[in-house]
Design a protein around this motif. Sequence first.
Motif, PDB file in Angstrom:
ATOM      1  N   GLY A  86       0.775  -1.210   0.037  1.00 21.85           N
ATOM      2  CA  GLY A  86       0.073   0.018   0.186  1.00 21.85           C
ATOM      3  C   GLY A  86       1.027   1.262  -0.051  1.00 21.85           C
ATOM      4  N   ILE A  87       2.084   1.153   0.762  1.00 19.94           N
ATOM      5  CA  ILE A  87       2.759   2.460   0.709  1.00 19.94           C
ATOM      6  C   ILE A  87       3.535   2.404  -0.620  1.00 19.94           C
ATOM      7  N   TYR A  88       3.726   1.475  -1.214  1.00 21.31           N
ATOM      8  CA  TYR A  88       4.502   1.654  -2.749  1.00 21.31           C
ATOM      9  C   TYR A  88       3.510   2.224  -3.579  1.00 21.31           C
ATOM     10  N   ASP A  89       2.172   1.728  -3.555  1.00 23.91           N
ATOM     11  CA  ASP A  89       0.872   1.950  -4.258  1.00 23.91           C
ATOM     12  C   ASP A  89       0.961   3.658  -4.328  1.00 23.91           C
ATOM     13  N   ALA A  90       0.978   4.069  -2.763  1.00 22.52           N
ATOM     14  CA  ALA A  90       0.641   5.485  -2.614  1.00 22.52           C
ATOM     15  C   ALA A  90       1.555   6.452  -3.061  1.00 22.52           C
ATOM     16  N   MET A  91       2.853   5.835  -3.324  1.00 25.43           N
ATOM     17  CA  MET A  91       4.034   6.602  -3.659  1.00 25.43           C
ATOM     18  C   MET A  91       3.803   6.693  -5.211  1.00 25.43           C
ATOM     19  N   GLN A  92       2.927   5.967  -5.967  1.00 25.08           N
ATOM     20  CA  GLN A  92       2.965   6.177  -7.361  1.00 25.08           C
ATOM     21  C   GLN A  92       2.092   7.462  -7.799  1.00 25.08           C
ATOM     22  N   GLU A  93       1.321   7.975  -6.820  1.00 23.26           N
ATOM     23  CA  GLU A  93       0.600   8.975  -7.142  1.00 23.26           C
ATOM     24  C   GLU A  93       0.088   9.813  -6.029  1.00 23.26           C
ATOM     25  N   LYS A  94      -0.813   9.229  -5.004  1.00 24.67           N
ATOM     26  CA  LYS A  94      -1.277   9.913  -4.033  1.00 24.67           C
ATOM     27  C   LYS A  94      -0.528  10.795  -3.286  1.00 24.67           C
ATOM     28  N   ILE A  95       0.690  10.308  -2.912  1.00 21.77           N
ATOM     29  CA  ILE A  95       1.444  11.502  -2.210  1.00 21.77           C
ATOM     30  C   ILE A  95       1.733  12.806  -2.740  1.00 21.77           C
ATOM     31  N   TRP A  96       1.622  12.812  -3.974  1.00 25.81           N
ATOM     32  CA  TRP A  96       1.895  14.121  -4.557  1.00 25.81           C
ATOM     33  C   TRP A  96       0.759  15.113  -4.588  1.00 25.81           C
ATOM     34  N   SER A  97      -0.260  14.704  -3.907  1.00 28.58           N
ATOM     35  CA  SER A  97      -1.729  15.424  -3.869  1.00 28.58           C
ATOM     36  C   SER A  97      -1.612  16.464  -2.610  1.00 28.58           C
ATOM     37  N   CYS A  98      -0.476  16.034  -1.881  1.00 32.61           N
ATOM     38  CA  CYS A  98      -0.595  16.733  -0.452  1.00 32.61           C
ATOM     39  C   CYS A  98      -0.130  18.361  -0.736  1.00 32.61           C
ATOM     40  N   ALA A  99      -0.579  19.332  -0.030  1.00 31.03           N
ATOM     41  CA  ALA A  99      -0.274  20.824  -0.207  1.00 31.03           C
ATOM     42  C   ALA A  99       0.826  21.297   0.754  1.00 31.03           C
ATOM     43  N   GLN A 100       1.244  20.076   1.560  1.00 27.60           N
ATOM     44  CA  GLN A 100       2.188  20.506   2.500  1.00 27.60           C
ATOM     45  C   GLN A 100       1.819  21.622   3.540  1.00 27.60           C
ATOM     46  N   CYS A 101       0.364  21.856   3.516  1.00 21.54           N
ATOM     47  CA  CYS A 101       0.137  23.009   4.481  1.00 21.54           C
ATOM     48  C   CYS A 101       0.048  22.435   6.078  1.00 21.54           C
ATOM     49  N   TYR A 102       0.168  21.445   6.535  1.00 25.37           N
ATOM     50  CA  TYR A 102       0.449  20.890   7.966  1.00 25.37           C
ATOM     51  C   TYR A 102      -0.739  21.298   8.643  1.00 25.37           C
ATOM     52  N   THR A 103      -1.943  21.395   8.360  1.00 22.35           N
ATOM     53  CA  THR A 103      -3.300  21.574   8.974  1.00 22.35           C
ATOM     54  C   THR A 103      -3.384  20.149   9.632  1.00 22.35           C
ATOM     55  N   CYS A 104      -2.951  19.140   9.114  1.00 23.57           N
ATOM     56  CA  CYS A 104      -3.124  17.873   9.740  1.00 23.57           C
ATOM     57  C   CYS A 104      -2.300  17.732  10.854  1.00 23.57           C
ATOM     58  N   ALA A 105      -1.171  18.105  10.869  1.00 21.51           N
ATOM     59  CA  ALA A 105      -0.347  18.063  12.151  1.00 21.51           C
ATOM     60  C   ALA A 105      -0.968  19.039  13.424  1.00 21.51           C
ATOM     61  N   ALA A 106      -1.414  19.995  12.928  1.00 21.28           N
ATOM     62  CA  ALA A 106      -1.939  20.851  13.905  1.00 21.28           C
ATOM     63  C   ALA A 106      -3.274  20.238  14.627  1.00 21.28           C
ATOM     64  N   ARG A 107      -4.000  19.409  13.960  1.00 18.76           N
ATOM     65  CA  ARG A 107      -5.169  18.915  14.391  1.00 18.76           C
ATOM     66  C   ARG A 107      -5.145  17.275  15.116  1.00 18.76           C
ATOM     67  N   CYS A 108      -4.019  16.643  14.652  1.00 19.79           N
ATOM     68  CA  CYS A 108      -3.960  15.311  14.897  1.00 19.79           C
ATOM     69  C   CYS A 108      -3.889  15.197  16.611  1.00 19.79           C
ATOM     70  N   PRO A 109      -4.738  14.242  17.274  1.00 18.93           N
ATOM     71  CA  PRO A 109      -4.695  14.362  18.532  1.00 18.93           C
ATOM     72  C   PRO A 109      -3.782  13.305  19.083  1.00 18.93           C
ATOM     73  N   PHE A 110      -2.913  12.524  18.159  1.00 18.82           N
ATOM     74  CA  PHE A 110      -1.842  11.717  18.551  1.00 18.82           C
ATOM     75  C   PHE A 110      -0.481  12.608  18.444  1.00 18.82           C
ATOM     76  N   GLY A 111      -0.672  13.879  17.769  1.00 20.71           N
ATOM     77  CA  GLY A 111       0.474  14.553  17.552  1.00 20.71           C
ATOM     78  C   GLY A 111       1.622  13.946  16.410  1.00 20.71           C
ATOM     79  N   ASN A 112       0.578  13.472  15.404  1.00 19.22           N
ATOM     80  CA  ASN A 112       1.288  12.954  14.146  1.00 19.22           C
ATOM     81  C   ASN A 112       1.512  14.174  13.350  1.00 19.22           C
ATOM     82  N   SER A 113       2.181  13.902  12.306  1.00 20.99           N
ATOM     83  CA  SER A 113       2.149  14.764  11.424  1.00 20.99           C
ATOM     84  C   SER A 113       2.113  14.131   9.808  1.00 20.99           C
TER      85      SER A 113
END
Length: 247
Positions: free
Chosen positions: A82-109
């Motif tokens: 799944g990681i390999y598959d995601a690296m073929q296209e999906k990962i390039w959709s991220c805008a690198q805004c880091y809203t997710c990192a500010a919201r994650c209750p686990f402190g993930n980024s």
Amino acid sequence: MSHSSTSRVQEYIGDPVSDAAPVEREKLEEIFQDIQDDIRFDHELNGCLNCGICTATCPSAHYYDFSPREMVQLLWTENLEGIYDAMQEKIWSCAQCYTCAARCPFGNSPGGLVMLMRETAIKHGMESAKSVLRPFSRVMLKLISTGNQLSPDMINADHFADWGPNVSKIDAPLTTLRKAIPMPTLHTTKTAWEVNLKTSVELYTIWEETGVLDSLETIDENLFDVITDIMDEKRDDYDDWLDEQDD
Ligand code: SF4
Ligand code: SF4
């Protein structure tokens, strides 16, 4: 250097129907290991509740077939294929805004983890990385060789086709701006402002020592050759300048 155990690693790799593995397991493990070995990995992945808060607040998830929750889950469960598959296209959709990192209750980024996946895609010379970075070759040439950024002529419909009709919004005011402020950089890849020769040479050392040039060579060998030629010339110029100071 390894920061985490591989206890959650997925056992089965390959198409469940044909049973034909698209990529050797060894290669998938190597790719995941490269992601996991980065010192940032353990800071950016602390576990995952699968709550979806990151995806709910992710702007890219609204427009693309992309979910930061999915990226984190793939890494957390060590789903190598799944990681390999995601690296073929999906990962390039991220805008690198880091809203997710500010919201994650686990402190993930999630955005930070996507960046690690992107860097690994580049390191492995994946076709997805090449095609995403290809339109930016002129920007990379200018930035790496001169230490400078975009010149105004680069912001046009041809270079930003993925902006769709919105590109007209940046094209229109630029035409006026170009008339009002005639930039010497128009239609050139030379500097928009002069970067000191010593600074340029120092930047080259940084590009080399941090592995930027190695990555570039993997992704675009021709561009790498052009840039290293420019670097050699500037280094010679700098040495000449130093010699002149000694005289
Ligand atoms: S990364 Fe964080 S916000 Fe996203 S699903 Fe996991 S725990 Fe929730
Ligand atoms: S950094 Fe990427 S994954 Fe995170 S919210 Fe922004 S676009 Fe979404």
